[in-house]
Design a protein around this motif. Sequence first.
Motif, mmCIF file in Angstrom:
data_model
loop_
_atom_site.group_PDB
_atom_site.id
_atom_site.type_symbol
_atom_site.label_atom_id
_atom_site.label_comp_id
_atom_site.label_asym_id
_atom_site.label_seq_id
_atom_site.Cartn_x
_atom_site.Cartn_y
_atom_site.Cartn_z
ATOM 1 N N ALA A 27 0.837 -1.203 0.000
ATOM 2 C CA ALA A 27 0.000 0.000 0.000
ATOM 3 C C ALA A 27 0.874 1.256 0.000
ATOM 4 O O ALA A 27 0.588 2.232 -0.705
ATOM 5 N N HIS A 28 1.941 1.233 0.785
ATOM 6 C CA HIS A 28 2.889 2.350 0.834
ATOM 7 C C HIS A 28 3.529 2.574 -0.547
ATOM 8 O O HIS A 28 3.640 3.717 -1.017
ATOM 9 N N LEU A 29 3.930 1.498 -1.188
ATOM 10 C CA LEU A 29 4.576 1.627 -2.497
ATOM 11 C C LEU A 29 3.598 2.108 -3.565
ATOM 12 O O LEU A 29 3.954 2.923 -4.423
ATOM 13 N N ARG A 30 2.372 1.615 -3.539
ATOM 14 C CA ARG A 30 1.374 2.092 -4.509
ATOM 15 C C ARG A 30 1.181 3.594 -4.392
ATOM 16 O O ARG A 30 0.996 4.293 -5.387
ATOM 17 N N GLU A 31 1.240 4.077 -3.155
ATOM 18 C CA GLU A 31 0.992 5.497 -2.909
ATOM 19 C C GLU A 31 2.209 6.358 -3.237
ATOM 20 O O GLU A 31 2.061 7.481 -3.749
ATOM 21 N N THR A 32 3.405 5.855 -2.977
ATOM 22 C CA THR A 32 4.599 6.703 -3.075
ATOM 23 C C THR A 32 5.509 6.388 -4.257
ATOM 24 O O THR A 32 6.083 7.289 -4.858
ATOM 25 N N THR A 33 5.682 5.108 -4.580
ATOM 26 C CA THR A 33 6.636 4.704 -5.618
ATOM 27 C C THR A 33 6.069 3.518 -6.381
ATOM 28 O O THR A 33 6.544 2.385 -6.249
ATOM 29 N N PRO A 34 5.032 3.724 -7.187
ATOM 30 C CA PRO A 34 4.324 2.595 -7.802
ATOM 31 C C PRO A 34 5.165 1.780 -8.785
ATOM 32 O O PRO A 34 4.880 0.602 -8.991
ATOM 33 N N VAL A 35 6.176 2.392 -9.398
ATOM 34 C CA VAL A 35 7.156 1.645 -10.202
ATOM 35 C C VAL A 35 8.491 1.882 -9.518
ATOM 36 O O VAL A 35 9.120 2.919 -9.693
ATOM 37 N N CYS A 36 8.898 0.937 -8.700
ATOM 38 C CA CYS A 36 9.967 1.177 -7.735
ATOM 39 C C CYS A 36 11.277 0.507 -8.134
ATOM 40 O O CYS A 36 11.350 -0.727 -8.185
ATOM 41 N N PRO A 37 12.332 1.283 -8.415
ATOM 42 C CA PRO A 37 13.646 0.684 -8.669
ATOM 43 C C PRO A 37 14.219 0.112 -7.384
ATOM 44 O O PRO A 37 14.133 0.740 -6.327
ATOM 45 N N MET A 38 14.782 -1.073 -7.474
ATOM 46 C CA MET A 38 15.379 -1.689 -6.290
ATOM 47 C C MET A 38 16.437 -2.693 -6.727
ATOM 48 O O MET A 38 16.485 -3.106 -7.885
ATOM 49 N N THR A 39 17.268 -3.089 -5.806
ATOM 50 C CA THR A 39 18.277 -4.105 -6.070
ATOM 51 C C THR A 39 18.061 -5.244 -5.087
ATOM 52 O O THR A 39 18.462 -5.159 -3.927
ATOM 53 N N PRO A 40 17.426 -6.328 -5.511
ATOM 54 C CA PRO A 40 17.180 -7.470 -4.630
ATOM 55 C C PRO A 40 18.478 -8.210 -4.304
ATOM 56 O O PRO A 40 19.545 -7.880 -4.836
#
Length: 412
Positions: A27-40
């Motif tokens: 829910a946080h990501l949908r609101e703030t960073t819906p396409v979120c760059p990350m390094t798993p």
Amino acid sequence: MTTTHDPVAAAERCTAEFRRNPHPVYAHLRETTPVCPMTPPHGIETYLITRYEDARAALSDPRLSKDMYGAMDAYRRIFGDSSVALDDNMLNSDAPKHTRLRKLVNSEFTPRRVEALRPKIQDIVDRLLDACPTGEPFDLLPAFAFPVPITVICELLGVPPKERSLMQELSTTVAQTGFGEEFKRAQQQAEENLHAYFTELVARKRAEPGDDLLSALAATQDQEGGLTGNELVSTAFLLMFAGHKTTAYLIGNAVYHFLADPAQLRAVQEDPELVGPAVEELVRFDGSVESATFRYATEDMELGGTRIPKGALVQISLLSANRDPLKFEKPDEFDVRRQGTAAHIGFGHGGHYCLGAPLARLEMQLALNGLFGRFPRIALADPQAAPAWMEVPFPAFRGLTELPVVLEPAAS
């Protein structure tokens, strides 16, 4: 265009707390960073998609390739060499190869063909329920939720009964997620064993064909445009793997949520016809496939206002998209009478829409109606205990590790 990294995406998705309840983070990501760059943990640049409209668009975007052979370096780094031989199938390919492979299998999974399996699936459900203990706590997952789909898919493929426990054991190892060397060795060994098993089983089917799906697929090897030897082995693995774990975990998730919400359970017990819409709502509310399988960008592109560079991996969270309040009203509520539930993307979208969705739906409907019809007083063994969700990082599935229940038959 934005490229803001959100550390919550990579860090919190590795925690046991997130695995137990991922929905607040999504829910946080949908609101703030819906396409979120990350390094798993696997170290490859990845973009996590969490909103419904972005996810639906990504699932059918031709710029996002499913052909992991086209991203071989990244693919090998994540999954290892041994998985390559098992992944030469429609799941990991683009058109025209995907179109050819899917067409060869599709005729066996039409709604009409699947409906013809109803008596056989009902018999499997009934026999498993006959063996369940009553009046005492036991784990419903190994006794019922897992045997239903593994028995169905093995019957469909023509896997002999005495060999089915091996399929379940090896597929469980392959389905696990981890990054340590010991884990990778165990997974690679299981993959090699599965490849060897299906290679030998295909040879048996070609020598002595039976009335089963694998025999029918083996016969296409002699036709123009038919399956090659490795495509056949890989397709057999895909059908067994996808037709087993996804439905098994979904049955477990479904039973848990019904028992945790007695009003919803009473609704389907009083009106068994509600089980069809209920299955769709369960796939939306807490489906067993957390994220779609990897895609990678074949060119620089933009999605949801974020630039995704060529070669980056894209992970689409079906679990998050199906709880998007921009698409579903009160998405965090489980409601078997919800309108518009069929819009969920729990079975995917576009050309890679789940081939086995009709079979999964029928298995779910018969399993739930059979269980709740025979044991209307079913209950959680300990209603106060927290559900035992899988806690490994970045799993392919969303499911329980155990589901202790008590079955009480209907009062006489």
